[in-house]
Scaffold this motif. Structure first.
Motif, PDB file in Angstrom:
ATOM      1  N   GLY A  91      -8.919  14.121  -6.734  1.00 58.85           N
ATOM      2  CA  GLY A  91      -9.085  13.490  -5.441  1.00 58.85           C
ATOM      3  C   GLY A  91      -9.082  14.534  -4.344  1.00 58.85           C
ATOM      4  O   GLY A  91      -8.319  15.491  -4.388  1.00 58.85           O
ATOM      5  N   SER A  92      -9.963  14.364  -3.363  1.00 59.31           N
ATOM      6  CA  SER A  92      -9.982  15.274  -2.219  1.00 59.31           C
ATOM      7  C   SER A  92     -10.071  14.446  -0.944  1.00 59.31           C
ATOM      8  O   SER A  92     -10.291  13.241  -0.989  1.00 59.31           O
ATOM      9  N   SER A  93      -9.901  15.102   0.179  1.00 56.43           N
ATOM     10  CA  SER A  93      -9.931  14.518   1.522  1.00 56.43           C
ATOM     11  C   SER A  93      -8.516  14.350   2.051  1.00 56.43           C
ATOM     12  O   SER A  93      -7.544  14.276   1.291  1.00 56.43           O
ATOM     13  N   LYS A  94      -8.425  14.290   3.385  1.00 56.91           N
ATOM     14  CA  LYS A  94      -7.118  14.184   4.039  1.00 56.91           C
ATOM     15  C   LYS A  94      -6.417  12.881   3.672  1.00 56.91           C
ATOM     16  O   LYS A  94      -5.187  12.851   3.511  1.00 56.91           O
ATOM     17  N   THR A  95      -7.171  11.791   3.528  1.00 59.83           N
ATOM     18  CA  THR A  95      -6.543  10.514   3.179  1.00 59.83           C
ATOM     19  C   THR A  95      -5.819  10.613   1.843  1.00 59.83           C
ATOM     20  O   THR A  95      -4.664  10.186   1.708  1.00 59.83           O
ATOM     21  N   VAL A 120      -3.555   2.438   5.169  1.00 60.00           N
ATOM     22  CA  VAL A 120      -3.416   1.278   4.281  1.00 60.00           C
ATOM     23  C   VAL A 120      -4.754   0.979   3.594  1.00 60.00           C
ATOM     24  O   VAL A 120      -4.823   0.786   2.376  1.00 60.00           O
ATOM     25  N   ALA A 121      -5.815   0.943   4.376  1.00 54.66           N
ATOM     26  CA  ALA A 121      -7.134   0.702   3.787  1.00 54.66           C
ATOM     27  C   ALA A 121      -7.502   1.810   2.807  1.00 54.66           C
ATOM     28  O   ALA A 121      -8.045   1.545   1.727  1.00 54.66           O
ATOM     29  N   GLY A 122      -7.204   3.064   3.160  1.00 60.82           N
ATOM     30  CA  GLY A 122      -7.485   4.166   2.247  1.00 60.82           C
ATOM     31  C   GLY A 122      -6.743   4.026   0.941  1.00 60.82           C
ATOM     32  O   GLY A 122      -7.285   4.302  -0.137  1.00 60.82           O
TER      33      GLY A 122
END
Length: 308
Positions: free
Chosen positions: A209-213, A270-272
């Motif tokens: 997994g990547s990205s700030k979220t 939350v959505a992430g």
């Protein structure tokens, strides 16, 4: 060589400055970020409002001041789903160039997946085998897989953390029914537009997994262990599932007190989390590793490859 990557995303305008040359690992020197949350500036017809355009121009102008101060020799400016999908995207791009001198390159969803995958491959190396990648941005979710430098299959879905927050969570905190609706929608989109494309992929040696979220969620619910080049951060689906109802009960302002939840992510975390849990469950992933590299590093690496 001092390079800058300017990333105009759905949530932030982010400049990173690195010293780099072909064959060497980029060394970060400076970073500048402005939080925009562009989804809140979308008009009913899908255009970015005049207020939103002004916010983008101001954020890019601020980033360019830092770029000049840091003495960058080459700027690599790019934009992702927010500008790619805006009804007035071409007009906004022209306004940005006229006001700041920055000509943004708009990446396709597939480009986002391919370049992020390149960064992941370089970080983990050839010995990591067949990789499955999840990357959650503000506007889109990228899924990619393969055993080479670039993925054999890559898909971009309109399931970014910012987009789905605006679409499904009119209240803060969201209601249980809103969270259930987002979960059902996410799974429907993934089953229809992504899952069949990966049916012929061999078993995955690594799920990343990547990205700030995802990094934020891993700091909150994940764990780490020593590795050869630093700590290896992992996130288990079961731990993520446990945190979702707890996150959903807190208003956005209160989430900032939690580990890993920064002010620029608090409204959409939350959505992430729901989107990430959904994709992990559909792909039967019990645990993923979290990469420190993502799209911006992929942009840098491709540029350096061209110099070589």
């Amino acid at each position: 060589m001092r390079l800058g990557v300017l990333d105009v995303g759905s949530n932030t305008v982010h400049l990173i400055v690195v010293d780099a040359h072909p064959g060497a690992r980029p060394v970060p020197q400076a970073s500048h970020k402005s939080v925009l949350r562009l989804m809140r500036y979308l008009e009913p017809d899908g255009a970015i409002s005049a207020e939103g355009v002004e916010a983008i121009v101001a954020a890019i102008a601020s980033a360019m001041e830092v770029a000049r101060r840091e003495g960058i020799e080459e700027l690599l400016p790019m934009a992702t789903s927010a500008l790619r999908e805006a009804r007035n995207g071409e007009e906004v791009l022209a306004r940005i160039e006229a006001s700041t001198g920055v000509a943004l390159r708009v990446l396709s969803g597939e480009d986002e997946g391919r370049l992020t995958f390149l960064a992941i491959r370089r970080w983990y190396g050839w010995s990591s085998g067949n990789i499955l990648l999840f990357d959650i941005g503000g506007g889109s979710l990228e899924i990619a897989a393969g055993s080479d430098e670039y993925p054999e299959v890559a898909v971009s879905l309109p399931l970014g953390a910012g987009r789905t927050t605006v679409q499904f969570f009119p209240s803060d905190p969201p209601t249980p029914s809103q969270m259930l609706e987002l979960r059902a929608h996410s799974r429907q989109v993934m089953r229809a537009d992504a899952l069949p494309l990966f049916a012929d992929q061999p078993a995955y040696d690594h799920v990343v997994g990547s990205s700030k979220t995802i990094r934020s969620l891993a700091r909150l619910a994940g764990s780490s262990r020593p590795g050869a080049t630093g700590d290896i951060v992992t996130l288990r689906r079961s731990e993520l599932k446990d945190w979702i109802p707890r996150l959903g009960q807190l208003p956005a302002e209160a989430r900032q007190a939690l580990p890993g939840i920064t002010p620029d992510r608090t409204f959409q975390i939350v959505a992430g989390a729901i989107v990430l849990h959904s994709v992990m469950k559909l792909y039967d992933v019990e645990e993923l590793e979290v990469s420190p590299w993502a799209l911006r590093e992929g942009i840098l690496l491709r540029y350096l490859d061209g110099l070589g």
